[in-house]
Design a protein around this motif. Sequence first.
Motif, PDB file in Angstrom:
ATOM      1  N   SER A  69       5.123  68.367 -12.201  1.00  0.00           N
ATOM      2  CA  SER A  69       4.152  68.299 -11.113  1.00  0.00           C
ATOM      3  C   SER A  69       4.610  69.125  -9.919  1.00  0.00           C
ATOM      4  N   GLU A  70       5.905  69.074  -9.637  1.00  0.00           N
ATOM      5  CA  GLU A  70       6.432  69.882  -8.537  1.00  0.00           C
ATOM      6  C   GLU A  70       6.357  71.367  -8.873  1.00  0.00           C
ATOM      7  N   ASP A  71       6.744  71.723 -10.096  1.00  0.00           N
ATOM      8  CA  ASP A  71       6.763  73.132 -10.505  1.00  0.00           C
ATOM      9  C   ASP A  71       5.365  73.741 -10.556  1.00  0.00           C
ATOM     10  N   LYS A  72       4.389  72.933 -11.002  1.00  0.00           N
ATOM     11  CA  LYS A  72       3.040  73.463 -11.211  1.00  0.00           C
ATOM     12  C   LYS A  72       2.047  73.022 -10.128  1.00  0.00           C
ATOM     13  N   ASN A  73       2.578  72.368  -9.099  1.00  0.00           N
ATOM     14  CA  ASN A  73       1.755  71.938  -7.970  1.00  0.00           C
ATOM     15  C   ASN A  73       0.646  70.980  -8.395  1.00  0.00           C
TER      16      ASN A  73
ATOM     17  N   GLY B  56      10.418  55.208 -20.333  1.00  0.00           N
ATOM     18  CA  GLY B  56       9.373  55.433 -19.345  1.00  0.00           C
ATOM     19  C   GLY B  56       9.864  56.075 -18.069  1.00  0.00           C
ATOM     20  N   ILE B  57      10.997  55.615 -17.556  1.00  0.00           N
ATOM     21  CA  ILE B  57      11.498  56.167 -16.296  1.00  0.00           C
ATOM     22  C   ILE B  57      11.927  57.623 -16.467  1.00  0.00           C
ATOM     23  N   ASP B  58      12.478  57.972 -17.640  1.00  0.00           N
ATOM     24  CA  ASP B  58      12.855  59.363 -17.895  1.00  0.00           C
ATOM     25  C   ASP B  58      11.624  60.243 -18.016  1.00  0.00           C
ATOM     26  N   LEU B  59      10.602  59.732 -18.705  1.00  0.00           N
ATOM     27  CA  LEU B  59       9.357  60.488 -18.851  1.00  0.00           C
ATOM     28  C   LEU B  59       8.691  60.680 -17.487  1.00  0.00           C
ATOM     29  N   MET B  60       8.708  59.647 -16.680  1.00  0.00           N
ATOM     30  CA  MET B  60       8.143  59.756 -15.334  1.00  0.00           C
ATOM     31  C   MET B  60       8.828  60.860 -14.542  1.00  0.00           C
ATOM     32  N   GLN B  61      10.150  60.916 -14.592  1.00  0.00           N
ATOM     33  CA  GLN B  61      10.887  61.926 -13.841  1.00  0.00           C
ATOM     34  C   GLN B  61      10.635  63.330 -14.371  1.00  0.00           C
ATOM     35  N   GLU B  62      10.487  63.456 -15.679  1.00  0.00           N
ATOM     36  CA  GLU B  62      10.155  64.763 -16.253  1.00  0.00           C
ATOM     37  C   GLU B  62       8.764  65.212 -15.798  1.00  0.00           C
ATOM     38  N   LEU B  63       7.826  64.278 -15.739  1.00  0.00           N
ATOM     39  CA  LEU B  63       6.466  64.610 -15.292  1.00  0.00           C
ATOM     40  C   LEU B  63       6.446  64.932 -13.799  1.00  0.00           C
ATOM     41  N   LEU B  64       7.328  64.324 -13.044  1.00  0.00           N
ATOM     42  CA  LEU B  64       7.436  64.665 -11.629  1.00  0.00           C
ATOM     43  C   LEU B  64       7.964  66.093 -11.455  1.00  0.00           C
TER      44      LEU B  64
END
Length: 247
Positions: free
Chosen positions: A98-102, A87-95
């Motif tokens: 989110s940063e890249d695609k605003n 979960g924590i790895d998936l969260m960081q990937e989604l972050l």
Amino acid sequence: MKIVSILGVKIHPLTMRETIEIVDRDFIQKSKPLHLMGVNADKINQCVDDSGMLEIVNNCDVVNADGASVVLAGRYLGIDIPERVAGIDLMQELLKISEDKNYPVYFFGAKEAVLQKMLENLKLDYPNLQVVGQRNGYFSDEEIDDISNDIRTKGPKLVFVGITSPKKEYVIEKFLSDGVNSVFMGVGGSFDVLSGTIPRAPKWMQKAHLEWLFRVANEPRRLFKRYFVGNVTFIKRVIKFKKEKHA
């Protein structure tokens, strides 16, 4: 998506990369609500004991195996689960996405000091991340509607919920039933790790499927029963299931 089942609990046998692609393409980009679920031995035990939790999990559109015990149980039962999606790895990937695609994000959970420290750290790791809302995880039943309205008003693409299970699953379902069109991900103690409050296991322990042992060593009072008693219960249930299946 292919679906497998362990003790009656639905799991999508996805890799991390596949999960990210599906969540982004099929839910975030389409503004389609999602309860992004990860199940470990403890969550499967909850599902066996709580029909309400089982219904929540089995109704989720994406359910990852977030536990080495689940992957190993799959192998024992002849079920192909390619990898653990932590979960924590998936969260960081989604972050990162989110940063890249605003994509705007919202954080809900943990103590206020932990939440603020995590947000400080995230500013360093994801300087262009658009955080549209935040709320600590301590609230009364009377406040839940206001929190739901706040999330809906601010319109995040993703909401990370860092409160304990099973409370977080029922709260997320409440938000979804209120018509909040966000991707909700329950992330358990990830806020504590990302804030630096609790360390994460070294890489070698993660690869050796021993991250649970590291967590217990750091939080013995809170996690001993969950991991030692819970894992034994899970193993017994899996063994019993296999015996009955081949009887």
